[in-house]
Write a protein that holds these residues in place. Structure first.
Motif, PDB file in Angstrom:
ATOM      1  N   ILE A 113      10.304  44.193 -25.714  1.00 22.26           N
ATOM      2  CA  ILE A 113      11.618  44.800 -25.455  1.00 22.26           C
ATOM      3  C   ILE A 113      12.524  44.630 -26.672  1.00 22.26           C
ATOM      4  N   ARG A 114      12.405  43.513 -27.368  1.00 20.37           N
ATOM      5  CA  ARG A 114      13.197  43.324 -28.603  1.00 20.37           C
ATOM      6  C   ARG A 114      12.801  44.362 -29.647  1.00 20.37           C
ATOM      7  N   ASN A 118      14.541  47.538 -28.828  1.00 17.34           N
ATOM      8  CA  ASN A 118      15.967  47.488 -29.142  1.00 17.34           C
ATOM      9  C   ASN A 118      16.243  47.498 -30.638  1.00 17.34           C
ATOM     10  N   GLU A 119      15.262  47.057 -31.418  1.00 18.09           N
ATOM     11  CA  GLU A 119      15.419  47.035 -32.877  1.00 18.09           C
ATOM     12  C   GLU A 119      14.914  48.313 -33.538  1.00 18.09           C
ATOM     13  N   LEU A 126      18.468  41.664 -22.392  1.00 21.29           N
ATOM     14  CA  LEU A 126      17.817  42.615 -23.297  1.00 21.29           C
ATOM     15  C   LEU A 126      17.938  44.066 -22.829  1.00 21.29           C
ATOM     16  N   LEU A 127      18.340  44.267 -21.570  1.00 21.44           N
ATOM     17  CA  LEU A 127      18.391  45.605 -20.989  1.00 21.44           C
ATOM     18  C   LEU A 127      19.833  45.979 -20.656  1.00 21.44           C
ATOM     19  N   ARG A 128      20.180  47.243 -20.893  1.00 22.64           N
ATOM     20  CA  ARG A 128      21.573  47.665 -20.702  1.00 22.64           C
ATOM     21  C   ARG A 128      21.653  48.939 -19.882  1.00 22.64           C
ATOM     22  N   THR A 158      21.730  52.643 -21.332  1.00 23.42           N
ATOM     23  CA  THR A 158      20.967  52.647 -22.576  1.00 23.42           C
ATOM     24  C   THR A 158      19.473  52.756 -22.317  1.00 23.42           C
ATOM     25  N   HIS A 159      18.987  52.039 -21.314  1.00 20.74           N
ATOM     26  CA  HIS A 159      17.566  51.990 -21.024  1.00 20.74           C
ATOM     27  C   HIS A 159      17.222  52.698 -19.714  1.00 20.74           C
ATOM     28  N   LEU A 189      14.397  53.964 -24.336  1.00 21.25           N
ATOM     29  CA  LEU A 189      15.801  54.318 -24.483  1.00 21.25           C
ATOM     30  C   LEU A 189      16.064  55.627 -23.748  1.00 21.25           C
TER      31      LEU A 189
END
Length: 379
Positions: A172-173, A176-177, A204-206, A209-210, A324
């Motif tokens: 997941i990182r 996000n990166e 890590l999740l928004r 956004t996800h 995403l």
């Protein structure tokens, strides 16, 4: 010191099913077949070779190695010698440890050769980078999405899924990166809002956004020796009997699972003999048990079955894909969703031991599929 030389082969799409080992070695294939079938003649038939050829190979290898590989008397079953057993187990364990890297290398080679060999101007499909927690169903999906064994599928509809196996958290990182377009992770149905899963994944999740894409349910439990000779029923027995345990690395979903199961039973990592003994994948955990290096480890039913081992189910967990929201409409992600929704893929998934399609290909809000997300329906 013996010299090791790695090789690989190119095969047509509709070729042979995937071998038991990620990288083939003729000697190990013969030893494995004899171990499984109990005779040289049965091993030869399984490998599509003549008895004389297999017998000659065994004699040649014994001469080169300076050790007997089989113990065999006329009229009795052939068994591997102690050296043959150790060779086979050590090689299979090494391959299992390298399995995620070998799968990634295989995918890279297939993509490169496809680009060269299909360079006739026709569209060759889409490419999608995916970081994911190690999972055998994903490698099967990779073959299905690429159209392997499906020559009738147009190349333009195929998807090259570039898998990079790592821990769930690191996957997941990576998403996000910006290092990948989708990520794979797994979570437990019993994990509530205050669980370690919630504390680990939620930052890590928004929202907005996800998005979550459903994939599968799979069974995790204790991988043990055939017949479960120690009569293990759960982690309380692992702690009480101080059996030799093999663990997964910090940051993996399976490490998170054992920590949550221990907490539920009032146990601590220090109670587990071998908590710091680490292997890199479910297959490597299974091979460590098969090789006698451990008595038990947490892993999938599929990994246990593939290695001919016993299995004590502990929980059914949900394996999910996250992407995403902005990437949902891209051609590659849409190709992935189509592959996941395909009836032939879901039949393949349901036929894998310990797996079942679960909202497969459905795009959902996080509260729908994550039991620890605020407002979750916990379905």
């Amino acid at each position: 010191m013996r010299h090791v030389e790695l090789t690989y082969a190119l095969r047509p799409d509709a070729a042979v099913p995937a071998p038991a080992a990620p990288m083939r070695n003729p000697m190990m294939d013969v030893l494995h077949a004899v171990h499984e079938r109990g005779s040289i003649s049965a091993a030869a038939r399984a490998l599509g070779l003549s008895y004389r050829h297999v017998w000659g190979l065994l004699r040649q290898w014994e001469s080169e190695l300076g050790h007997e590989l089989l113990v065999w008397e006329r009229g009795q079953a052939a068994v591997l010698s102690p050296v043959g057993q150790r060779l086979l187990m050590a090689e299979r364990l090494a391959q299992a440890r390298l399995g995620p890297q070998l799968a990634s290398l295989k995918a890279d080679l297939e993509r490169v050769f496809s680009q060269v060999l299909d360079s006739d101007g026709a569209a060759t499909g889409h490419e999608l980078v995916m970081y994911a927690s190690h999972d055998h169903a994903l490698t099967a999906l990779q073959d299905f999405a690429a159209g392997l064994g499906q020559p009738e599928r147009p190349r333009a509809s195929r998807l090259h899924l570039d898998l990079r196996f790592c821990g769930s958290v690191d996957a997941i990182r990576a998403l996000n990166e910006g290092r990948c377009a989708v990520a794979g992770f797994h979570t437990q149905p019993f994990a509530g809002a205050l669980s370690q899963s919630a504390r680990t994944y939620r930052p890590l999740l928004r929202l907005g956004t996800h998005k979550i894409i459903g994939f599968a349910r799979r069974t995790q439990g204790l991988i043990v020796a055939p017949g479960n000779p120690l009569r293990l029923r759960g982690l309380d027995d692992v702690a009480r009997l101080q059996v030799r345990y093999v663990n997964r690395a910090r940051g993996t979903g399976t490490r998170l699972l054992i920590d949550e199961l221990l907490a539920l039973q009032g146990l601590e990592p220090i109670d587990i003999n071998g908590y710091e003994h680490i292997e890199a994948s479910h297959a490597a955990v299974a091979q460590a048990v098969a090789a006698g290096a451990a008595d038990a480890g947490l892993g999938t039913a599929y990994a246990a079955q593939q290695s001919g081992l016993g299995f004590v189910p502990l929980t059914d967990e949900r394996y999910l894909i996250v992407c995403l929201k902005s990437a949902l409409t891209t051609p590659a992600v849409q190709a992935l969703i189509r592959a996941l929704k395909h009836p032939a893929w879901q039949s393949t998934l349901n036929a894998m031991p310990g797996y079942a399609a679960d909202h497969c290909g459905d795009v959902a809000a996080m509260k729908r599929l994550l039991p620890w997300w605020p407002g979750s329906s916990k379905r």
